[in-house]
Design a protein around this motif. Structure first.
Motif, PDB file in Angstrom:
ATOM      1  N   ASP A 224       0.949  -1.304  -0.004  1.00  0.00           N
ATOM      2  CA  ASP A 224       0.093   0.027  -0.131  1.00  0.00           C
ATOM      3  C   ASP A 224       0.853   1.261   0.020  1.00  0.00           C
ATOM      4  O   ASP A 224       0.476   2.474   0.066  1.00  0.00           O
ATOM      5  CB  ASP A 224      -1.068  -0.072   1.317  1.00  0.00           C
ATOM      6  CG  ASP A 224      -0.232  -0.080   2.414  1.00  0.00           C
ATOM      7  OD1 ASP A 224       0.927   0.007   2.598  1.00  0.00           O
ATOM      8  OD2 ASP A 224      -0.986  -0.212   3.442  1.00  0.00           O
ATOM      9  N   GLU A 225       2.218   1.107   0.155  1.00  0.00           N
ATOM     10  CA  GLU A 225       3.159   2.251   0.070  1.00  0.00           C
ATOM     11  C   GLU A 225       3.789   2.106  -1.330  1.00  0.00           C
ATOM     12  O   GLU A 225       4.754   3.134  -1.612  1.00  0.00           O
ATOM     13  CB  GLU A 225       4.167   2.059   1.076  1.00  0.00           C
ATOM     14  CG  GLU A 225       3.610   2.409   2.517  1.00  0.00           C
ATOM     15  CD  GLU A 225       4.847   2.235   3.478  1.00  0.00           C
ATOM     16  OE1 GLU A 225       5.005   3.338   4.018  1.00  0.00           O
ATOM     17  OE2 GLU A 225       5.370   0.882   3.541  1.00  0.00           O
ATOM     18  N   LEU A 226       3.132   1.506  -2.301  1.00  0.00           N
ATOM     19  CA  LEU A 226       3.708   1.331  -3.578  1.00  0.00           C
ATOM     20  C   LEU A 226       4.290   2.632  -4.413  1.00  0.00           C
ATOM     21  O   LEU A 226       5.421   2.865  -4.690  1.00  0.00           O
ATOM     22  CB  LEU A 226       2.940   0.419  -4.445  1.00  0.00           C
ATOM     23  CG  LEU A 226       3.260   0.200  -6.181  1.00  0.00           C
ATOM     24  CD1 LEU A 226       4.440  -0.236  -6.117  1.00  0.00           C
ATOM     25  CD2 LEU A 226       1.988  -0.284  -6.800  1.00  0.00           C
ATOM     26  N   TYR A 227       3.114   3.665  -4.438  1.00  0.00           N
ATOM     27  CA  TYR A 227       3.379   4.775  -5.273  1.00  0.00           C
ATOM     28  C   TYR A 227       4.368   5.648  -4.575  1.00  0.00           C
ATOM     29  O   TYR A 227       5.199   6.501  -5.081  1.00  0.00           O
ATOM     30  CB  TYR A 227       2.043   5.465  -5.549  1.00  0.00           C
ATOM     31  CG  TYR A 227       1.042   4.553  -6.410  1.00  0.00           C
ATOM     32  CD1 TYR A 227       1.507   4.574  -7.697  1.00  0.00           C
ATOM     33  CD2 TYR A 227      -0.082   3.739  -5.926  1.00  0.00           C
ATOM     34  CE1 TYR A 227       0.719   3.980  -8.616  1.00  0.00           C
ATOM     35  CE2 TYR A 227      -0.643   3.228  -6.886  1.00  0.00           C
ATOM     36  CZ  TYR A 227      -0.371   2.942  -8.074  1.00  0.00           C
ATOM     37  OH  TYR A 227      -1.136   2.340  -9.141  1.00  0.00           O
ATOM     38  N   HIS A 228       4.313   5.834  -3.263  1.00  0.00           N
ATOM     39  CA  HIS A 228       5.323   6.458  -2.628  1.00  0.00           C
ATOM     40  C   HIS A 228       6.768   5.999  -2.830  1.00  0.00           C
ATOM     41  O   HIS A 228       7.646   6.893  -3.195  1.00  0.00           O
ATOM     42  CB  HIS A 228       5.157   6.435  -0.963  1.00  0.00           C
ATOM     43  CG  HIS A 228       6.122   7.035  -0.283  1.00  0.00           C
ATOM     44  ND1 HIS A 228       6.504   8.439  -0.206  1.00  0.00           N
ATOM     45  CD2 HIS A 228       7.270   6.556   0.560  1.00  0.00           C
ATOM     46  CE1 HIS A 228       7.301   8.614   0.613  1.00  0.00           C
ATOM     47  NE2 HIS A 228       7.963   7.471   0.998  1.00  0.00           N
ATOM     48  N   TYR A 229       7.139   4.795  -2.796  1.00  0.00           N
ATOM     49  CA  TYR A 229       8.435   4.431  -3.158  1.00  0.00           C
ATOM     50  C   TYR A 229       8.710   4.485  -4.676  1.00  0.00           C
ATOM     51  O   TYR A 229       9.831   4.432  -5.127  1.00  0.00           O
ATOM     52  CB  TYR A 229       8.587   2.891  -2.680  1.00  0.00           C
ATOM     53  CG  TYR A 229       8.868   3.032  -1.039  1.00  0.00           C
ATOM     54  CD1 TYR A 229      10.047   3.177  -0.676  1.00  0.00           C
ATOM     55  CD2 TYR A 229       7.788   2.804  -0.156  1.00  0.00           C
ATOM     56  CE1 TYR A 229      10.418   3.323   0.831  1.00  0.00           C
ATOM     57  CE2 TYR A 229       8.007   3.035   1.147  1.00  0.00           C
ATOM     58  CZ  TYR A 229       9.523   3.253   1.518  1.00  0.00           C
ATOM     59  OH  TYR A 229       9.561   3.248   2.783  1.00  0.00           O
ATOM     60  N   ILE A 230       7.604   4.326  -5.473  1.00  0.00           N
ATOM     61  CA  ILE A 230       7.986   4.631  -6.953  1.00  0.00           C
ATOM     62  C   ILE A 230       8.453   6.151  -7.094  1.00  0.00           C
ATOM     63  O   ILE A 230       9.264   6.445  -7.858  1.00  0.00           O
ATOM     64  CB  ILE A 230       6.440   4.672  -7.691  1.00  0.00           C
ATOM     65  CG1 ILE A 230       6.408   2.866  -7.780  1.00  0.00           C
ATOM     66  CG2 ILE A 230       6.739   5.212  -9.023  1.00  0.00           C
ATOM     67  CD1 ILE A 230       4.868   2.846  -8.686  1.00  0.00           C
ATOM     68  N   SER A 231       7.848   7.013  -6.362  1.00  0.00           N
ATOM     69  CA  SER A 231       8.043   8.580  -6.464  1.00  0.00           C
ATOM     70  C   SER A 231       9.577   8.664  -6.098  1.00  0.00           C
ATOM     71  O   SER A 231      10.459   9.807  -6.246  1.00  0.00           O
ATOM     72  CB  SER A 231       7.246   9.441  -5.491  1.00  0.00           C
ATOM     73  OG  SER A 231       7.326   9.202  -4.252  1.00  0.00           O
ATOM     74  N   LEU A 232      10.236   7.676  -5.206  1.00  0.00           N
ATOM     75  CA  LEU A 232      11.522   7.824  -4.834  1.00  0.00           C
ATOM     76  C   LEU A 232      12.381   7.043  -5.656  1.00  0.00           C
ATOM     77  O   LEU A 232      13.688   7.092  -5.487  1.00  0.00           O
ATOM     78  CB  LEU A 232      11.539   7.212  -3.243  1.00  0.00           C
ATOM     79  CG  LEU A 232      10.829   8.161  -2.268  1.00  0.00           C
ATOM     80  CD1 LEU A 232      10.944   6.984  -0.869  1.00  0.00           C
ATOM     81  CD2 LEU A 232      11.118   9.294  -1.840  1.00  0.00           C
ATOM     82  N   SER A 233      12.254   6.448  -6.480  1.00  0.00           N
ATOM     83  CA  SER A 233      12.905   5.615  -7.325  1.00  0.00           C
ATOM     84  C   SER A 233      13.350   6.226  -8.852  1.00  0.00           C
ATOM     85  O   SER A 233      12.581   7.184  -9.355  1.00  0.00           O
ATOM     86  CB  SER A 233      12.232   4.388  -7.507  1.00  0.00           C
ATOM     87  OG  SER A 233      12.087   3.521  -6.296  1.00  0.00           O
ATOM     88  N   ASP A 234      14.415   6.016  -9.138  1.00  0.00           N
ATOM     89  CA  ASP A 234      14.908   6.132 -10.608  1.00  0.00           C
ATOM     90  C   ASP A 234      14.280   4.995 -11.681  1.00  0.00           C
ATOM     91  O   ASP A 234      13.929   5.545 -12.845  1.00  0.00           O
ATOM     92  CB  ASP A 234      16.509   5.961 -10.803  1.00  0.00           C
ATOM     93  CG  ASP A 234      16.956   6.939  -9.821  1.00  0.00           C
ATOM     94  OD1 ASP A 234      17.029   8.376 -10.049  1.00  0.00           O
ATOM     95  OD2 ASP A 234      17.683   6.610  -8.753  1.00  0.00           O
TER      96      ASP A 234
END
Length: 427
Positions: A224-234
């Motif tokens: 459920d934190e998928l999009y948050h960590y997408i935003s942190l990724s290259d």
């Protein structure tokens, strides 16, 4: 050795050679168990192999029947192979010679898994079990005899290689792996060798993500934190087994618009690599500014480089497969003699039991030890008497001559004199 195959074996399918990811998705069977059960009504045995870049069906039966069955399921554009050609294809497949990444090892496990599932559903025949196991054995042997898989990359590590080519280097990057299954492990292992700042791993089951993250020194995150960590990724590499997309367009558009790197003057592109089948990422994601979406189709350049480096090893493997194909036919034909030999041994067993019981009736007060001696003696005698006949029947079958094998058994069990070729013609 006669190349005639005594049993009907066929395969059909669609692979990365003929189709892009969209066509493969359309061809795929979402309910594998139902498909296998439906197919079993038409064939003696069936095995379904579905991977990220191929869908193949193997049956004990005729290719025309398989073609008609698949068309009745709404499938088209596929190829079919029958007999020795189907067997040769299966051998090449197991050796990794038909793979997008030549020499990759994952196909061995995928074939084993497909065979196991066919057995669990109750649709696998003895012939198909023999075929798949022989192919797996050959695939392992080829990898021992050649260097076809030396440094071989999987689809997962090819995705990492693509990300590296796109960015120039993965050093200091943040990468998110979505999916903790077999492919996710391959991706994570390939990433672990890079000098990354952070590797995030997420999966529908958090414990799975946690185990994988611990193996590679990464960080497990909740789904459920998928999009948050997408935003942190290259880079995001997605490879779940979900039957539907797990990364959607609108949430991605939102995180892009909220500026993923507020301290940067220039927005960095977000690279998404989808190697799942069916796809994990909605196709219309590619229209979002600042996002670059890649799929299995984009790994072909990695595949071509891989093929060049393994061409000589592939030639060596081909030479070995020519001999193995002959052994394959012999092995299958030998198995085809089982039914004929079954008649012979059933006949002999009935005589053995009858004569054993007659002999025991003549022994007064025979105890269990005496009965066991008579039984063992009669079994050994029968086995020795049938040894030469069994060898002759199997030899006929190996050479593709089951007719003579049948005549031999009829001569023994019914006293029917085998006809000479001349007598057959006169009849």
């Amino acid at each position: 050795m006669n190349s005639k195959l005594l049993t009907s074996v066929a395969c059909a399918g669609l692979t990365h050679h003929e189709a892009n990811i969209e066509k493969l998705e359309e061809f795929r069977f979402s309910d594998e168990e139902q498909f296998l059960q439906d197919a079993r009504e038409h064939f003696k045995g069936v095995v379904l192999l579905q991977t990220c870049n191929r869908v193949e069906i193997f049956v004990q039966g005729e290719s025309m029947a398989l073609e008609n069955f698949l068309e009745s399921k709404g499938r088209s554009g596929f190829w079919t192979l029958e007999g020795c050609k189907a067997l040769t294809h299966l051998l090449r497949l197991a050796c990794g010679m038909d793979s997008m990444i030549v020499g990759e090892d994952q196909i061995i496990g995928q074939l084993k898994k497909a065979l196991t599932f066919a057995h669990e559903v109750g649709v696998c025949s003895q012939v198909l079990d023999l075929c798949i196991n022989k192919a797996v054995h050959t695939g392992i042997e080829v990898r021992k005899r050649t260097h076809i898989n030396n440094g071989a990359v999987s689809i997962g590590s090819a995705a990492v290689k693509l990300a590296e080519e796109l960015l120039g280097s993965l050093e200091g990057r943040h990468i998110l792996v979505v999916g903790g299954g077999e492919m996710g492990k391959l991706v994570a292992q390939a990433l672990a060798a890079k000098n990354l700042t952070a590797i995030y791993v997420t999966n529908r089951t958090f414990e799975t993500a946690k185990r994988l993250a611990e193996e590679i020194g990464g960080k497990a995150v909740m789904m459920d934190e998928l999009y948050h960590y997408i935003s942190l990724s290259d880079v995001v590499i997605s490879c779940t087994a979900a039957p539907h997309p797990v990364i959607h367009c609108e949430p991605l558009r939102e995180i892009i618009n909220r500026q993923r790197w507020p301290i940067e003057e220039v927005k960095k592109p977000l690279i998404l690599i989808d190697i799942a089948q069916p796809r994990d990422i909605e196709e219309n994601v590619s229209v979002i500014e600042g996002i670059k979406l890649f799929t299995i189709d984009d790994l072909r350049s990695v595949s071509e480089k891989n093929m060049k480096s393994r061409r000589q090893e592939a030639l060596m493997a081909e030479a070995f497969l020519i001999e193995e194909s002959k052994h394959f036919i012999t092995l299958l034909n030998r198995a085809c003699a089982n039914e004929t030999l079954g008649d012979l041994h059933t006949w002999a067993e009935s005589i053995r039991i009858r004569e054993r019981d007659k002999a025991l009736a003549r022994v007064n007060n025979a105890d269990e030890r005496i009965k066991d001696i008579f039984d063992d003696f009669s079994k050994v005698l029968m086995k020795k008497l049938l040894a030469d006949a069994t060898f002759a029947v199997r030899s006929c079958a190996e050479y593709g001559d089951l007719e003579t094998a049948d005549k031999l058994v009829l001569a023994i069990t019914r006293g029917k004199r085998p006809c000479s070729p001349r007598e057959d013609l006169e009849d």
